[in-house]
Design an enzyme around this catalytic site. Sequence first.
Site, PDB file in Angstrom:
ATOM      1  N   GLU A  87     -11.792 -49.191  73.433  1.00 30.68           N
ATOM      2  CA  GLU A  87     -11.217 -47.856  73.593  1.00 30.68           C
ATOM      3  C   GLU A  87      -9.716 -47.850  73.299  1.00 30.68           C
ATOM      4  O   GLU A  87      -8.890 -47.602  74.172  1.00 30.68           O
ATOM      5  CB  GLU A  87     -11.456 -47.359  75.026  1.00 30.68           C
ATOM      6  CG  GLU A  87     -12.923 -47.256  75.410  1.00 30.68           C
ATOM      7  CD  GLU A  87     -13.129 -47.015  76.896  1.00 30.68           C
ATOM      8  OE1 GLU A  87     -14.281 -46.816  77.290  1.00 30.68           O
ATOM      9  OE2 GLU A  87     -12.132 -47.045  77.656  1.00 30.68           O
ATOM     10  N   PRO A  88      -9.310 -48.094  72.056  1.00 35.07           N
ATOM     11  CA  PRO A  88      -7.871 -48.019  71.754  1.00 35.07           C
ATOM     12  C   PRO A  88      -7.380 -46.573  71.787  1.00 35.07           C
ATOM     13  O   PRO A  88      -8.089 -45.649  71.412  1.00 35.07           O
ATOM     14  CB  PRO A  88      -7.786 -48.594  70.334  1.00 35.07           C
ATOM     15  CG  PRO A  88      -9.120 -48.281  69.736  1.00 35.07           C
ATOM     16  CD  PRO A  88     -10.114 -48.393  70.875  1.00 35.07           C
ATOM     17  N   GLY A  89      -6.171 -46.383  72.255  1.00 34.28           N
ATOM     18  CA  GLY A  89      -5.538 -45.060  72.252  1.00 34.28           C
ATOM     19  C   GLY A  89      -4.147 -45.165  71.683  1.00 34.28           C
ATOM     20  O   GLY A  89      -3.902 -44.881  70.509  1.00 34.28           O
ATOM     21  N   CYS A 129      18.297 -30.428  85.421  1.00 36.82           N
ATOM     22  CA  CYS A 129      19.222 -30.738  86.517  1.00 36.82           C
ATOM     23  C   CYS A 129      18.605 -31.833  87.387  1.00 36.82           C
ATOM     24  O   CYS A 129      18.288 -31.625  88.564  1.00 36.82           O
ATOM     25  CB  CYS A 129      19.521 -29.487  87.330  1.00 36.82           C
ATOM     26  SG  CYS A 129      20.518 -28.288  86.432  1.00 36.82           S
ATOM     27  N   TYR A 187       1.361 -40.507  74.596  1.00 32.63           N
ATOM     28  CA  TYR A 187       1.874 -40.178  75.931  1.00 32.63           C
ATOM     29  C   TYR A 187       3.252 -39.526  75.877  1.00 32.63           C
ATOM     30  O   TYR A 187       4.026 -39.616  76.820  1.00 32.63           O
ATOM     31  CB  TYR A 187       1.914 -41.433  76.825  1.00 32.63           C
ATOM     32  CG  TYR A 187       0.597 -42.117  76.937  1.00 32.63           C
ATOM     33  CD1 TYR A 187      -0.419 -41.569  77.708  1.00 32.63           C
ATOM     34  CD2 TYR A 187       0.341 -43.301  76.259  1.00 32.63           C
ATOM     35  CE1 TYR A 187      -1.657 -42.187  77.799  1.00 32.63           C
ATOM     36  CE2 TYR A 187      -0.896 -43.923  76.345  1.00 32.63           C
ATOM     37  CZ  TYR A 187      -1.885 -43.364  77.111  1.00 32.63           C
ATOM     38  OH  TYR A 187      -3.115 -43.967  77.198  1.00 32.63           O
TER      39      TYR A 187
END
Length: 394
Positions: free
Chosen positions: A251-253, A318, A347
């Site tokens: 399952e590479p992401g 801020c 991400y």
Amino acid sequence: MPYEPPEDFMRALHDLLGRVPTPFYAYDLRRIEERTRRYLEAFPTARVFYALKANPRLRLLERLRSQGLGAEAVSLGEVVRAYVAGFMPDEVVLNGPVKPPEVLGELARSGVPTLVADSRADLERIAQRLPEARVLLRLNPDLPVDTHPHLATGRGDSQFGVLPEDWPDVFARGRELGLEMRGLHVHLGSNLHNPADFAARLEVLQRLRERVGPLEVLDLGGGFGLDLDPRDLAPGMFALARAYGAELWIEPGRALVADAGVLVARVWAEKRTRRRYLLLDAGMTAFLRPLLYGARHPVRPLYASERTAVYDLAGPACESGDVLARDVELPVPREGDAVAFLEAGAYGEAMHLDYLDHPRPGAYAWDGARWEVWRRPGRLPALWEDEPDRAEYL
């Protein structure tokens, strides 16, 4: 050394700067295709599932599916997104530690993917709601993997999976419940660069095999660091799958998309406190990884200047934590000059926050000749359109 985007992509970024507002994300499709091909060639007989949470854009998912990949999801929303992109239920794996009854009920209506059960309670709930589900049981290998603590899912004190000593009994319980228990799932974490972590996992699973016996599926997750060569890891993983009599799944992401993407932001001020800052129009709401994981991303100027200086790069929030990079040597900019944060394809955009009512950045993909819109820039009214404009009661 970090991957350097090709010159034609960087020139295309300059053109895009004049056409769309900053901040924005931009992706080089050719790099995604190259990285995907590398994994497909290293794992030619394995099933490869792309982890949506790295970057879930629909146009990306459609392209990856056309290359033969499946989809790995960690929420109901990601499962439905995968279906919208054209994936069928048997091409999708749903992971994650919590699957409430409402989620399982919706899956019964929309299509049931392969489910990764994370605990005995997860198994019991799946059996009650989806008694004919195809299930993998997640193992927590209890290993001290070499990555940021927030990325380490294979440590014994994390909330994921079943410990090795408990796994065979929980797996047997799944069979007692009548579920189609297909095999084992184990994911060490994300952004793993040390091959020793993968070797240690193989040792744990070799010892477990004596208690488990043959399985249909051995899903070894993802977590492949950008500098790892999948060809170095594949032989040991295939050997382990053969020992179990199982089909290998991975399952590479991040490994497929991270270095294909950049975040582009403009400089709107230079100032000094006890440190020297460049103030940008992108910060933690557009790019959370530096704050959440302590991630360091290479920065490239999209302008020229004869003088250089060392800066911290801060965003508009801020919040004292709204710093995207520290101690970066850059040409001295003018107001409105732009910088690009490299390795931002995973991400980055996916983690955009609505905090402070900052609209999300737009997203665009370059195919070598033209830009494709992957996501339009957010609009301010959309941030509050789901809030009642008058008193509303339940």
